[in-house]
Write a protein that holds these residues in place. Structure first.
Motif, PDB file in Angstrom:
ATOM      1  N   GLU A 166       0.832  -1.208   0.000  1.00 58.37           N
ATOM      2  CA  GLU A 166       0.000   0.000   0.000  1.00 58.37           C
ATOM      3  C   GLU A 166       0.869   1.261   0.000  1.00 58.37           C
ATOM      4  OE1 GLU A 166      -3.973   1.758   2.196  1.00 58.37           O
ATOM      5  OE2 GLU A 166      -3.088  -0.085   2.934  1.00 58.37           O
ATOM      6  N   LYS A 167       1.945   1.252   0.754  1.00 53.99           N
ATOM      7  CA  LYS A 167       2.849   2.410   0.783  1.00 53.99           C
ATOM      8  C   LYS A 167       3.487   2.620  -0.600  1.00 53.99           C
ATOM      9  CE  LYS A 167       6.947   4.276   3.010  1.00 53.99           C
ATOM     10  NZ  LYS A 167       8.079   4.024   3.886  1.00 53.99           N
ATOM     11  N   LEU A 168       3.905   1.551  -1.238  1.00 55.55           N
ATOM     12  CA  LEU A 168       4.498   1.665  -2.567  1.00 55.55           C
ATOM     13  C   LEU A 168       3.492   2.170  -3.596  1.00 55.55           C
ATOM     14  CD1 LEU A 168       6.665  -1.572  -2.557  1.00 55.55           C
ATOM     15  CD2 LEU A 168       7.526   0.786  -2.719  1.00 55.55           C
ATOM     16  N   LEU A 169       2.244   1.702  -3.498  1.00 51.87           N
ATOM     17  CA  LEU A 169       1.222   2.178  -4.422  1.00 51.87           C
ATOM     18  C   LEU A 169       0.969   3.677  -4.202  1.00 51.87           C
ATOM     19  CD1 LEU A 169      -0.740   1.460  -6.702  1.00 51.87           C
ATOM     20  CD2 LEU A 169      -2.462   1.010  -4.932  1.00 51.87           C
ATOM     21  N   ALA A 170       0.909   4.078  -2.947  1.00 49.74           N
ATOM     22  CA  ALA A 170       0.717   5.504  -2.641  1.00 49.74           C
ATOM     23  C   ALA A 170       1.860   6.333  -3.220  1.00 49.74           C
ATOM     24  CB  ALA A 170       0.612   5.703  -1.132  1.00 49.74           C
ATOM     25  N   GLN A 171       3.077   5.834  -3.141  1.00 52.40           N
ATOM     26  CA  GLN A 171       4.225   6.537  -3.720  1.00 52.40           C
ATOM     27  C   GLN A 171       4.054   6.723  -5.228  1.00 52.40           C
ATOM     28  OE1 GLN A 171       7.461   4.401  -0.899  1.00 52.40           O
ATOM     29  NE2 GLN A 171       8.258   5.136  -2.819  1.00 52.40           N
ATOM     30  N   CYS A 172       3.526   5.709  -5.908  1.00 52.69           N
ATOM     31  CA  CYS A 172       3.293   5.809  -7.357  1.00 52.69           C
ATOM     32  C   CYS A 172       2.389   7.000  -7.666  1.00 52.69           C
ATOM     33  CB  CYS A 172       2.652   4.538  -7.890  1.00 52.69           C
ATOM     34  SG  CYS A 172       3.708   3.080  -7.879  1.00 52.69           S
ATOM     35  N   TYR A 173       1.301   7.118  -6.930  1.00 47.83           N
ATOM     36  CA  TYR A 173       0.349   8.199  -7.179  1.00 47.83           C
ATOM     37  C   TYR A 173       0.931   9.552  -6.777  1.00 47.83           C
ATOM     38  CZ  TYR A 173      -3.355   5.006  -8.563  1.00 47.83           C
ATOM     39  OH  TYR A 173      -4.109   4.088  -9.250  1.00 47.83           O
ATOM     40  N   ALA A 174       1.550   9.618  -5.606  1.00 49.29           N
ATOM     41  CA  ALA A 174       2.106  10.894  -5.131  1.00 49.29           C
ATOM     42  C   ALA A 174       3.210  11.398  -6.060  1.00 49.29           C
ATOM     43  CB  ALA A 174       2.639  10.736  -3.708  1.00 49.29           C
ATOM     44  N   LYS A 175       4.118  10.526  -6.430  1.00 51.58           N
ATOM     45  CA  LYS A 175       5.225  10.947  -7.293  1.00 51.58           C
ATOM     46  C   LYS A 175       4.754  11.280  -8.703  1.00 51.58           C
ATOM     47  CE  LYS A 175       8.838   8.907  -4.529  1.00 51.58           C
ATOM     48  NZ  LYS A 175      10.038   8.091  -4.472  1.00 51.58           N
ATOM     49  N   SER A 176       3.674  10.652  -9.147  1.00 55.62           N
ATOM     50  CA  SER A 176       3.108  10.991 -10.456  1.00 55.62           C
ATOM     51  C   SER A 176       2.517  12.397 -10.437  1.00 55.62           C
ATOM     52  CB  SER A 176       2.038   9.973 -10.859  1.00 55.62           C
ATOM     53  OG  SER A 176       2.618   8.698 -11.084  1.00 55.62           O
ATOM     54  N   VAL A 177       1.830  12.762  -9.351  1.00 59.60           N
ATOM     55  CA  VAL A 177       1.289  14.114  -9.220  1.00 59.60           C
ATOM     56  C   VAL A 177       2.436  15.128  -9.191  1.00 59.60           C
ATOM     57  CG1 VAL A 177       0.072  15.711  -7.667  1.00 59.60           C
ATOM     58  CG2 VAL A 177      -0.899  13.451  -8.152  1.00 59.60           C
ATOM     59  N   ARG A 178       3.485  14.817  -8.436  1.00 66.79           N
ATOM     60  CA  ARG A 178       4.637  15.729  -8.374  1.00 66.79           C
ATOM     61  C   ARG A 178       5.290  15.892  -9.742  1.00 66.79           C
ATOM     62  NH1 ARG A 178       7.020  12.709  -3.252  1.00 66.79           N
ATOM     63  NH2 ARG A 178       5.194  13.015  -1.930  1.00 66.79           N
ATOM     64  N   ALA A 179       5.423  14.792 -10.470  1.00 67.19           N
ATOM     65  CA  ALA A 179       6.018  14.865 -11.814  1.00 67.19           C
ATOM     66  C   ALA A 179       5.152  15.718 -12.736  1.00 67.19           C
ATOM     67  CB  ALA A 179       6.209  13.463 -12.395  1.00 67.19           C
ATOM     68  N   ALA A 180       3.838  15.555 -12.650  1.00 61.22           N
ATOM     69  CA  ALA A 180       2.932  16.352 -13.472  1.00 61.22           C
ATOM     70  C   ALA A 180       3.093  17.841 -13.157  1.00 61.22           C
ATOM     71  CB  ALA A 180       1.481  15.913 -13.247  1.00 61.22           C
ATOM     72  N   ASN A 181       3.235  18.165 -11.888  1.00 59.29           N
ATOM     73  CA  ASN A 181       3.442  19.559 -11.500  1.00 59.29           C
ATOM     74  C   ASN A 181       4.770  20.092 -12.026  1.00 59.29           C
ATOM     75  OD1 ASN A 181       1.039  20.259 -10.149  1.00 59.29           O
ATOM     76  ND2 ASN A 181       1.689  19.094  -8.372  1.00 59.29           N
ATOM     77  N   GLU A 182       5.808  19.281 -11.972  1.00 61.22           N
ATOM     78  CA  GLU A 182       7.111  19.703 -12.493  1.00 61.22           C
ATOM     79  C   GLU A 182       7.032  19.977 -14.003  1.00 61.22           C
ATOM     80  OE1 GLU A 182      10.061  16.802 -11.340  1.00 61.22           O
ATOM     81  OE2 GLU A 182       9.601  17.091  -9.210  1.00 61.22           O
ATOM     82  N   LEU A 183       6.166  19.246 -14.689  1.00 58.79           N
ATOM     83  CA  LEU A 183       5.967  19.440 -16.125  1.00 58.79           C
ATOM     84  C   LEU A 183       5.057  20.631 -16.422  1.00 58.79           C
ATOM     85  CD1 LEU A 183       5.356  15.708 -17.088  1.00 58.79           C
ATOM     86  CD2 LEU A 183       7.349  17.081 -17.758  1.00 58.79           C
ATOM     87  N   GLY A 184       4.387  21.146 -15.388  1.00 64.11           N
ATOM     88  CA  GLY A 184       3.413  22.216 -15.588  1.00 64.11           C
ATOM     89  C   GLY A 184       2.114  21.719 -16.193  1.00 64.11           C
ATOM     90  N   ALA A 185       1.850  20.419 -16.057  1.00 61.97           N
ATOM     91  CA  ALA A 185       0.645  19.821 -16.636  1.00 61.97           C
ATOM     92  C   ALA A 185      -0.610  20.372 -15.966  1.00 61.97           C
ATOM     93  CB  ALA A 185       0.688  18.303 -16.495  1.00 61.97           C
ATOM     94  N   LYS A 186      -1.618  20.620 -16.771  1.00 59.12           N
ATOM     95  CA  LYS A 186      -2.906  21.065 -16.248  1.00 59.12           C
ATOM     96  C   LYS A 186      -3.867  19.883 -16.082  1.00 59.12           C
ATOM     97  CE  LYS A 186      -2.752  25.839 -17.823  1.00 59.12           C
ATOM     98  NZ  LYS A 186      -2.013  26.209 -16.658  1.00 59.12           N
ATOM     99  N   SER A 187      -3.644  18.819 -16.854  1.00 54.43           N
ATOM    100  CA  SER A 187      -4.528  17.656 -16.777  1.00 54.43           C
ATOM    101  C   SER A 187      -3.705  16.380 -16.749  1.00 54.43           C
ATOM    102  CB  SER A 187      -5.493  17.643 -17.964  1.00 54.43           C
ATOM    103  OG  SER A 187      -4.775  17.588 -19.184  1.00 54.43           O
ATOM    104  N   ILE A 188      -4.224  15.399 -16.003  1.00 60.80           N
ATOM    105  CA  ILE A 188      -3.535  14.107 -15.887  1.00 60.80           C
ATOM    106  C   ILE A 188      -4.569  12.990 -15.841  1.00 60.80           C
ATOM    107  CG2 ILE A 188      -3.419  14.245 -13.354  1.00 60.80           C
ATOM    108  CD1 ILE A 188      -0.687  12.787 -13.548  1.00 60.80           C
ATOM    109  N   GLY A 189      -4.256  11.888 -16.524  1.00 64.40           N
ATOM    110  CA  GLY A 189      -5.095  10.703 -16.505  1.00 64.40           C
ATOM    111  C   GLY A 189      -4.344   9.556 -15.852  1.00 64.40           C
ATOM    112  N   PHE A 190      -4.994   8.914 -14.896  1.00 66.90           N
ATOM    113  CA  PHE A 190      -4.421   7.776 -14.179  1.00 66.90           C
ATOM    114  C   PHE A 190      -5.151   6.489 -14.525  1.00 66.90           C
ATOM    115  CE2 PHE A 190      -3.171  11.125 -11.197  1.00 66.90           C
ATOM    116  CZ  PHE A 190      -1.928  10.710 -10.763  1.00 66.90           C
TER     117      PHE A 190
END
Length: 176
Positions: free
Chosen positions: A95-119
């Motif tokens: 569960e902790k590893l899965l949470a990391q996947c989602y959290a780090k994906s959001v952070r990466a999207a922010n670093e890219l300046g993305a306005k929209s993301i699909g999971f």
């Protein structure tokens, strides 16, 4: 950048993530990043052969981590590759590893300046993570990540390939 007051709502849609129009999509990848089954294979097929070439240069990815590539032939400008955990018994940090996947994906999207993301529903296919538990973890993690810091994201969507995932993620968004 968004503030906590105008944090995006989480959406759930039934569909095929490779056909969706987002600034970034998340790929539920394997550690090689060179393609596989399910959403990973579909993304690689739709993006075209240039994706494999770039992924070779990325040098793989560890469970719970992310790597970013171009979207190539996809509508998405970027692909955020993340390797979800294989479900064993729930007592090995899955569960902790899965949470990391989602959290780090959001952070990466922010670093890219993305306005929209699909999971996609990370780890719920071949990796056998229980669907309801995965959905709750995803929703809780993304909401916490969006509340923790300003975000470029205005649209966060769970793109579910089948009705069971759609139902689980809808329940999680409505109740958690």
């Amino acid at each position: 950048m968004q503030t906590q007051a105008d944090e995006p709502t989480l959406e759930v849609v039934l569909g095929n993530i490779v056909q969706m129009d987002f600034d970034a999509i998340v790929n539920a990848a394997n550690s090689s990043l060179l393609g596989g089954d399910g959403v990973d294979g579909a993304i690689h097929k739709a993006a075209g052969p240039d994706l494999v070439h770039e992924c070779l240069l990325l040098g793989g990815c560890k469970t719970g981590e992310v790597k970013v590539s171009k979207g190539y032939n996809l509508k998405a400008k970027h692909i955020i590759h993340t390797v979800g955990p294989v479900w064993q018994d729930g007592n090995r940090g899955e569960e902790k590893l899965l949470a990391q996947c989602y959290a780090k994906s959001v952070r990466a999207a922010n670093e890219l300046g993305a306005k929209s993301i699909g999971f996609p529903a990370i780890s719920t296919g071949r990796y056998r993570f229980p669907l309801d538990k995965a959905a709750k973890t995803a929703v809780k993690t993304i909401r916490a990540e969006l509340a923790a810091a300003p975000s470029s994201l205005t649209r966060v969507v769970f793109v579910c390939f089948d009705q069971a995932a759609n139902d689980a993620f809808t329940r999680a968004v409505e109740h958690h």
